[in-house]
Motif scaffolding. Structure first.
Motif, PDB file in Angstrom:
ATOM      1  N   GLN A 116       0.826  -1.213   0.000  1.00 44.69           N
ATOM      2  CA  GLN A 116       0.000   0.000   0.000  1.00 44.69           C
ATOM      3  C   GLN A 116       0.859   1.263   0.000  1.00 44.69           C
ATOM      4  OE1 GLN A 116      -3.204   0.214  -0.426  1.00 44.69           O
ATOM      5  NE2 GLN A 116      -3.614  -1.989  -0.361  1.00 44.69           N
ATOM      6  N   HIS A 164       3.819   1.556  -1.326  1.00 45.10           N
ATOM      7  CA  HIS A 164       4.377   1.676  -2.675  1.00 45.10           C
ATOM      8  C   HIS A 164       3.338   2.230  -3.644  1.00 45.10           C
ATOM      9  CE1 HIS A 164       6.982   0.678  -6.089  1.00 45.10           C
ATOM     10  NE2 HIS A 164       5.910   0.192  -6.679  1.00 45.10           N
ATOM     11  N   LEU A 165       2.116   1.732  -3.570  1.00 42.29           N
ATOM     12  CA  LEU A 165       1.060   2.224  -4.462  1.00 42.29           C
ATOM     13  C   LEU A 165       0.732   3.678  -4.173  1.00 42.29           C
ATOM     14  CD1 LEU A 165      -1.294  -0.905  -4.473  1.00 42.29           C
ATOM     15  CD2 LEU A 165       0.310  -0.182  -6.263  1.00 42.29           C
ATOM     16  N   ALA A 166       0.721   4.059  -2.906  1.00 43.17           N
ATOM     17  CA  ALA A 166       0.467   5.462  -2.560  1.00 43.17           C
ATOM     18  C   ALA A 166       1.569   6.361  -3.104  1.00 43.17           C
ATOM     19  CB  ALA A 166       0.368   5.606  -1.039  1.00 43.17           C
ATOM     20  N   GLN A 221       3.172   5.962  -5.794  1.00 47.68           N
ATOM     21  CA  GLN A 221       3.004   6.087  -7.244  1.00 47.68           C
ATOM     22  C   GLN A 221       1.883   7.053  -7.634  1.00 47.68           C
ATOM     23  OE1 GLN A 221       5.108   4.678  -9.313  1.00 47.68           O
ATOM     24  NE2 GLN A 221       6.177   3.475  -7.773  1.00 47.68           N
ATOM     25  N   GLN A 222       1.080   7.481  -6.672  1.00 46.59           N
ATOM     26  CA  GLN A 222      -0.081   8.314  -6.994  1.00 46.59           C
ATOM     27  C   GLN A 222       0.279   9.789  -7.116  1.00 46.59           C
ATOM     28  OE1 GLN A 222      -3.056   6.867  -7.809  1.00 46.59           O
ATOM     29  NE2 GLN A 222      -1.780   5.021  -7.582  1.00 46.59           N
ATOM     30  N   GLU A 223       1.337  10.058  -7.819  1.00 47.89           N
ATOM     31  CA  GLU A 223       1.741  11.447  -8.075  1.00 47.89           C
ATOM     32  C   GLU A 223       2.547  11.480  -9.361  1.00 47.89           C
ATOM     33  OE1 GLU A 223       4.545  14.918  -6.098  1.00 47.89           O
ATOM     34  OE2 GLU A 223       3.506  13.515  -4.782  1.00 47.89           O
ATOM     35  N   ILE A 224       2.193  12.398 -10.240  1.00 53.18           N
ATOM     36  CA  ILE A 224       2.932  12.558 -11.492  1.00 53.18           C
ATOM     37  C   ILE A 224       4.042  13.586 -11.260  1.00 53.18           C
ATOM     38  CG2 ILE A 224       2.791  13.234 -13.911  1.00 53.18           C
ATOM     39  CD1 ILE A 224      -0.135  12.392 -13.885  1.00 53.18           C
TER      40      ILE A 224
END
Length: 448
Positions: free
Chosen positions: A430, A432-434, A436-439
């Motif tokens: 979780q 790691h996925l969080a 990734q939630q930014e460009i």
């Protein structure tokens, strides 16, 4: 129990006598990502806890993500009513805090040793491993080494700036691996050491490392693995505070600069029997080779512990003394598992793979499970790097792959606890996925 309470009560009362200006004490514990959480207690209330009053904190505080938020992990966090869980004070850890603006104290708390320990609390995980080893007649002696960077206190557009050398603002002018750098930064380094010693931590050696503003601190060897991990955790907390007081920012981030070496957590472990004989040195060091084989076999499945975040994986495989495979060697700093030259009495392994920002309780627990597995399986290891520079097992270099490898490993699930492994892996997934939630700006440069 009465004797234990009386000892704690005496510790608190002695502290109050020696530090009458301290009104509050931070009761702290390490969560899964390796950050401290806790409560600030009035010192008179701490005396009641020491006398036997219950100490409770939310169970799910252990599950916090790297940024402090909670993730849904099984039935925890959002379907369990967020229950409290008992904690206890860790004797001998009540110490003054000298780096804050106001006089404070701090003391470690834990669920291990309580009536219902939290299965996924890092200190409890290590406590269970150590208890099992002790029942087998195996007594580890442990010493941690931690690398860290000093940065300027102020960030530049969110990016770290080199620590300002009193003699030069040019980072290229900082002598690497040179005693002179210790002199240039002596005021802050001396304060770090003295503050750590005031926390009861045995600091032995200070080294200027390769990176600009990078240093390494070595701790003394301990026959109490929990206390050794306590030292590593507490040192990180006090060092950050002391650095800020001196106008710097201390960081144990694994890879703050791509062009400079990362920061590691090196752990020295030797194993003794009840009579004090070094188990690794017996039978012409055959147990040492078995222990190494066990460490290397489980290492690819422990990567979420040794490299606990996205940045930590950047440290692997491109700079000085950072291994790219699960390998070992005698006096070889390119190896994950190094065997330092020593006499039979002090024969040990040095586990060099973990990043400096890894959780010390979990790192030590994973290493010990590897050693235990090796002694039980009694298999010979692969060739050391001294004989074959290509020797080694591949290990995952990306978090989601590493999590899958960890969660499915039966020996690790048994050694660390299945509940812990499942909770830890989901926490890392979780996180790691969080992340990734930014460009980021690079994506726009490349793909817009």
């Amino acid at each position: 129990m009465k004797s234990h309470s009386s000892t704690l009560l005496a510790e608190v009362r002695t502290f109050r006598q020696n530090h009458p200006d301290v009104r509050y004490v931070d009761l702290i514990s390490l969560d899964i990502p390796g950050r401290f959480y806790g409560k600030r207690y009035p010192v008179e209330m701490l005396e009641k806890v020491a006398a036997g009053s219950p100490l409770k904190l939310p169970q799910n505080a252990v599950l916090l993500g790297a940024q402090g938020g909670l993730f849904k992990i099984g039935d925890y966090c959002f379907h369990d009513g967020d229950p409290d869980a008992n904690r206890r004070l860790v004797p001998g850890t009540l110490k003054p805090v000298s780096w804050e603006a106001q006089p404070l104290g701090q003391m470690l708390i834990t669920s291990d040793g309580t009536e219902a320990p939290i299965e996924f609390e890092p200190r409890e995980v290590l406590a269970k491993v150590l208890e099992r080893l002790h029942r087998k007649g195996i007594h580890p002696v442990v010493a941690f080494e931690l690398e860290f960077y000093l940065f300027d206190k102020k960030l530049n557009d969110g990016l770290p700036q080199f620590a300002r050398d009193p003699l030069s603002d040019d980072p290229d002018d900082q002598p690497t691996l040179h005693i002179e750098r210790l002199s240039r930064f002596a005021p802050v380094l001396d304060d770090m050491v003295q503050t750590a010693q005031a926390q009861g931590i045995d600091i032995t050696v200070i080294t200027a490392e390769l990176g600009p503003g990078q240093f390494e601190i070595n701790f003394g060897h301990l026959d109490d693995g929990l206390r050794a991990a306590d030292w590593a955790a507490l040192f990180c907390r006090s060092t950050r505070g002391v650095a800020l007081k001196h106008g710097y920012r201390a960081s144990f981030m694994a890879k703050p600069y791509l062009q400079h070496p990362g920061s590691g957590m090196h752990v020295h472990v030797s194993l003794y029997d009840a009579a004090g004989n070094n188990l690794l040195a017996a039978h012409q060091q055959q147990p040492l080779r078995h222990a190494v084989a066990g460490c290397l076999a489980l290492l690819p499945h422990c990567m979420p512990i040794f490299s606990p975040n996205h940045n930590a994986f950047r440290r692997l495989g491109g700079t000085v003394n950072a291994a790219t495979k699960a390998c070992w060697g005698y006096e070889d700093r390119d190896a994950c598992v190094r065997i330092p030259e020593s006499d039979p009495r002090n024969l040990r392994i040095e586990h060099r793979l973990a990043s400096a920002d890894a959780n010390p309780y979990l790192v030590l627990a994973a290493i010990l499970v590897g050693l235990e597995h090796g002694l039980d399986a009694a298999q010979e290891p692969i060739a050391p790097l001294n004989k074959d520079r290509t020797s080694g097992h591949d290990f995952p270099l990306e978090m989601l792959e590493a999590v899958r490898a960890m969660q499915q490993q039966p020996i690790l699930r048994e050694g660390l606890g299945a509940e812990f492994v499942d909770v830890y892996c989901e926490n890392k997934r979780q996180d790691h996925l969080a992340f990734q939630q930014e460009i980021n700006a690079r994506e726009y440069r490349w793909y817009l």
